[in-house]
Design an enzyme around this catalytic site. Structure first.
Site, PDB file in Angstrom:
ATOM      1  N   LYS A 107      21.573 -25.357  27.921  1.00  0.00           N
ATOM      2  CA  LYS A 107      20.423 -26.020  28.638  1.00  0.00           C
ATOM      3  C   LYS A 107      19.427 -25.478  29.303  1.00  0.00           C
ATOM      4  O   LYS A 107      18.154 -25.941  29.093  1.00  0.00           O
ATOM      5  CB  LYS A 107      20.927 -27.324  29.440  1.00  0.00           C
ATOM      6  CG  LYS A 107      19.843 -28.548  30.197  1.00  0.00           C
ATOM      7  CD  LYS A 107      21.307 -29.140  30.988  1.00  0.00           C
ATOM      8  CE  LYS A 107      21.448 -27.940  32.031  1.00  0.00           C
ATOM      9  NZ  LYS A 107      22.043 -29.237  33.367  1.00  0.00           N
ATOM     10  N   ASP A 116      20.274 -32.888  29.558  1.00  0.00           N
ATOM     11  CA  ASP A 116      21.144 -33.163  30.582  1.00  0.00           C
ATOM     12  C   ASP A 116      22.307 -34.622  30.877  1.00  0.00           C
ATOM     13  O   ASP A 116      22.449 -35.059  29.855  1.00  0.00           O
ATOM     14  CB  ASP A 116      20.693 -32.984  31.675  1.00  0.00           C
ATOM     15  CG  ASP A 116      19.087 -34.754  32.304  1.00  0.00           C
ATOM     16  OD1 ASP A 116      19.356 -35.070  30.754  1.00  0.00           O
ATOM     17  OD2 ASP A 116      18.245 -34.484  32.656  1.00  0.00           O
TER      18      ASP A 116
END
Length: 231
Positions: free
Chosen positions: A120, A138
Site C-alpha cells: 500500500k 486502504d
C-alpha cells in the site's frame, strides 16, 4: 458494476474534483514516503500535526539519521505505534543513504524492501511522487469498492487487482484519490451519506436505501440514466 456505470462513476468524481491530491503534507518523495509510512493505523490529520515541525527540520534521509531515533520519537510520539514506526523510518533512511544515494527509488520491489513499507505504501509513493497508475487499497477504497460493486474482493490485494482490471484508462492516474476521498467523506463506514452521494444511482449496495439512497434499479435503467447525465 457494468463498464458504462464505472465510466460514469469516475466521470462524475472527476468533474467534482479534477485534480485530487493526497491530504498528507510532504515536501518531496522522501518526506512523502515517511508520511505514508507513519499514516498506518493513524489519520492524515494526526500525521500532519506530528510532521509539521519534523519536516521543517528534515527533508532527506541523511538529515533523518542526524536527527536520530530519539529525536524522531519526540516529533511523532502522538502517532500510534510511534516506537515501531520511528525504528522503521531510521532503518529505511539508512538503506536509502547506503544503497540508493539518498534518493527514493521509483521501483516497487526496491520500495517494498524498505523497513515499514508494504504494498500500500509503495503504491502511494509510486502514484503521488512518480505519477504511476497504481491504486493503494486502504480501508476507504476497500469499503467503496465492495459496497458499490466496483471491484468486490475479500482482501486488499484482490480489490487492487480487480480495480486495475476495470478502471477506465482515462481515470487511472487519480482513481486512488477519488476513491479515498469518496470513502472518507461520503461513503463512510458509519453513517454513509447515501442521500447526498453523487453516484448513488450507480451504486449496487443493497443497504443504501436505509441511509437515504435510492433502491437498486435494473441495469438497463441505470445505463439509460447515466447516458442522460453524461449528455
Amino acid at each position: 458494476m457494468k463498464p458504462v456505470d464505472i465510466e460514469e462513476m469516475f466521470r462524475r468524481l472527476s468533474a467534482s474534483n479534477p485534480e485530487p491530491q493526497t491530504e498528507l503534507e510532504y515536501t518531496n518523495p522522501y518526506t512523502l514516503l515517511v508520511a505514508v509510512a507513519l499514516s498506518a493505523q493513524a489519520t492524515d490529520v494526526g500525521v500532519n500535526k506530528a510532521t509539521k515541525a519534523l519536516f521543517a527540520k528534515v527533508s532527506t534521509p541523511q538529515q533523518m539519521l542526524e536527527l536520530g531515533l530519539d529525536g524522531l520519537k519526540q516529533h511523532i510520539k502522538t502517532i500510534g505505534l510511534f516506537n515501531t514506526k520511528a525504528a522503521n523510518v531510521i532503518a529505511m533512511s539508512e538503506i536509502l543513504v547506503r544503497e540508493h544515494g539518498g534518493e527514493v527509488p521509483c521501483d516497487r520491489a526496491a520500495l517494498e524492501a524498505l523497513p515499514g513499507v508494504g504494498r500500500k505504501t509503495a503504491n502511494v509513493v509510486l502514484n503521488v511522487a512518480f505519477g504511476e497508475e497504481t491504486c493503494a487499497v486502504d480501508t476507504h477504497i476497500f469499503r467503496v469498492s465492495n459496497r458499490t460493486g466496483l471491484a468486490p474482493g475479500k482482501t486488499p490485494l484482490a480489490v487492487e487487482l480487480g480495480l486495475m482490471k476495470v478502471l477506465p484508462a482515462a481515470y487511472r492516474r487519480h482513481a486512488h484519490h477519488w476513491l479515498i476521498l469518496h470513502g472518507r467523506y461520503v461513503c463512510k463506514a458509519r453513517g454513509p451519506m447515501c442521500g447526498a452521494c453523487p453516484i448513488n444511482d450507480l451504486c449496487e449496495w443493497p443497504e443504501k436505501p436505509a441511509y437515504g439512497g435510492p433502491a437498486l434499479q435494473a441495469p438497463a435503467k441505470r445505463r439509460a440514466r447515466a447516458k442522460v447525465a453524461a449528455g
